[in-house]
Design an enzyme around this catalytic site. Structure first.
Site, PDB file in Angstrom:
ATOM      1  N   GLN A 143       0.851  -1.190   0.000  1.00 58.82           N
ATOM      2  CA  GLN A 143       0.000   0.000   0.000  1.00 58.82           C
ATOM      3  C   GLN A 143       0.890   1.244   0.000  1.00 58.82           C
ATOM      4  OE1 GLN A 143      -2.135   1.885   3.377  1.00 58.82           O
ATOM      5  NE2 GLN A 143      -3.995   1.126   2.390  1.00 58.82           N
ATOM      6  N   TYR A 179      -5.664  11.211   3.813  1.00 64.01           N
ATOM      7  CA  TYR A 179      -4.271  11.378   3.431  1.00 64.01           C
ATOM      8  C   TYR A 179      -4.187  12.052   2.058  1.00 64.01           C
ATOM      9  CZ  TYR A 179      -3.823   8.419   7.499  1.00 64.01           C
ATOM     10  OH  TYR A 179      -3.918   7.918   8.775  1.00 64.01           O
ATOM     11  N   GLY A 211      -9.496  -5.895   9.505  1.00 66.11           N
ATOM     12  CA  GLY A 211      -8.361  -5.244  10.118  1.00 66.11           C
ATOM     13  C   GLY A 211      -7.970  -5.851  11.447  1.00 66.11           C
ATOM     14  N   ARG A 212      -8.476  -5.286  12.521  1.00 68.89           N
ATOM     15  CA  ARG A 212      -8.041  -5.698  13.858  1.00 68.89           C
ATOM     16  C   ARG A 212      -8.211  -7.185  14.152  1.00 68.89           C
ATOM     17  NH1 ARG A 212     -10.019  -0.468  17.492  1.00 68.89           N
ATOM     18  NH2 ARG A 212      -8.460   0.987  16.666  1.00 68.89           N
TER      19      ARG A 212
END
Length: 382
Positions: free
Chosen positions: A111, A190, A330-331
């Site tokens: 990424q 971002y 994710g987590r």
């Protein structure tokens, strides 16, 4: 193939989420299942190292690993120990990590990341923070360094094309390191997201104003990545609901996302990953119907991946009903190296996330809270 211990007791359990366990053609790749590991910043080294290699290889049973956000320039971060792909040293570091993932039977994309206006101003080597416009993000709670002076007013980028070339150079390094593909981080407030969002982008030139103009920077980068890897090895991550890092998102920017996704479908990239609205992550933004964006891909080869608070049962339903081609976790994967094998069998993932060790290793040992999460052991849940 796996070099890490998947418990025979776990493998003997019946599969109750079979759709998640089916292969997926992703461009020229065939993923072994529909479980994708999200990009997860862990702050374990500017140069990828052996403990990083172990961490990723432990999780290679997922169909696809997306690396943690990897910087395209050292002047693009709010993190002390965030990895990069901008020079020989950082590229060489990733080579062993990618090789270990491949040895464990995994597929991994890099990424590519620049934080733009939300970089920590003390980590910019005495150059100013940059963004599409001189619009300051509200807030300024940096994770590891002192929050003051908080977010600063960025300098508007004069030549976006030069920043697009940073991503191309990083993609070339990713290919040299052996990554199977690259994902453009165009989400979460971002740099690329800052060009897309009308709150942070008030330009009046060819990169601002209309949806076509605000999507231009993202598409120029995508075209560079395609030139390096081919369209079928390129993905993108989007967060149209906004919220995080002072992004507006929602209805005002939906025409830009619609245009952008349509153009990505025409290019035939490997996938579009969209993060759906989450109460704790998208606060300040607005809910967007991510399925409407997915419909824009129906007549293309581009796959639709969705991220955002899924458990295995909901993920199975979304893939089975054709709402998404794969689900990004994710987590749960962060804390559960054998998450895929638990998920398809309906076995609970580890629940001790060790929040205090996400970004700051305990006792200065980078393995703690990183590679020490347990594999399944006879029904024991950590």
């Amino acid at each position: 193939m796996s070099t890490y211990p998947i418990s025979p007791a776990l493998l003997s359990k019946p599969i109750i989420h079979p759709t998640l366990d089916t292969p997926l053609d992703l461009g020229s790749l065939t993923l072994k299942n529909r479980v994708v590991m999200a990009s997860l910043t862990r702050n374990r080294g500017v140069v990828s190292n052996p403990v990083n290699a172990t961490y990723y290889a432990q999780r290679a049973s997922t169909g696809l690993i997306v690396s943690e956000g990897t910087l395209v320039t050292p002047q693009g971060t709010e993190w002390i120990d965030c990895p990069g792909l901008y020079d020989e040293r950082t590229t060489a570091g990733w080579t062993n990590t990618v090789a270990e993932v491949h040895k464990a039977g995994g597929v991994i994309f890099a990424q590519l990341w620049h934080l733009g206006r939300v970089c920590h101003p003390h980590l910019q080597a005495n150059v100013p923070n940059v963004g599409p416009s001189a619009v300051k993000a509200q807030g300024g709670k940096f994770r590891l360094l002192q929050g003051q002076p908080g977010y600063v007013t960025p300098v508007a980028i004069e030549k976006p094309q030069a920043y697009a070339m940073l991503y191309r150079h990083a993609a070339e390094n990713a290919r040299r390191a052996g990554f199977d593909g690259v994902e453009l981080h165009a989400a979460n407030g971002y740099l690329v997201n800052q060009f897309i969002d009308s709150k942070s982008n008030v330009r009046t030139d060819a990169y601002g104003g209309s949806p076509e103009n605000r999507a231009r920077f993202a598409l120029e980068i995508i075209d560079h990545l395609i030139a390096v890897y081919g369209a079928d090895r390129v993905g993108i991550k989007l967060s149209p609901s906004g919220g995080y890092n002072d992004m507006q998102g929602g209805e005002p920017d939906l025409p830009t996302y619609t245009y952008l996704v349509t153009q990505l479908a025409h290019r035939g990239i490997a996938y579009v990953q969209v993060t759906r609205y989450l109460d704790d992550f998208s606060a300040g933004g607005a809910k967007v119907d991510v399925l409407a964006l997915g419909q824009l891909l129906k007549n293309s080869t581009t796959k639709f991946l969705v991220n955002g608070g899924f458990d295995a049962a909901e993920a199975e339903l979304w893939v089975k009903q054709g709402k998404a081609d794969a689900i990004v976790f994710g987590r749960p994967i962060l804390a559960t190296p054998d998450f895929k094998d638990r998920a398809i069998r309906g076995v609970q993932p580890n629940t001790d996330l060790k929040f205090n060790e996400f970004y700051v290793p305990k006792d200065n040992n980078p393995a703690l809270g990183y590679t020490d999460y347990p594999f399944y052991q006879d029904g024991k849940v950590e």
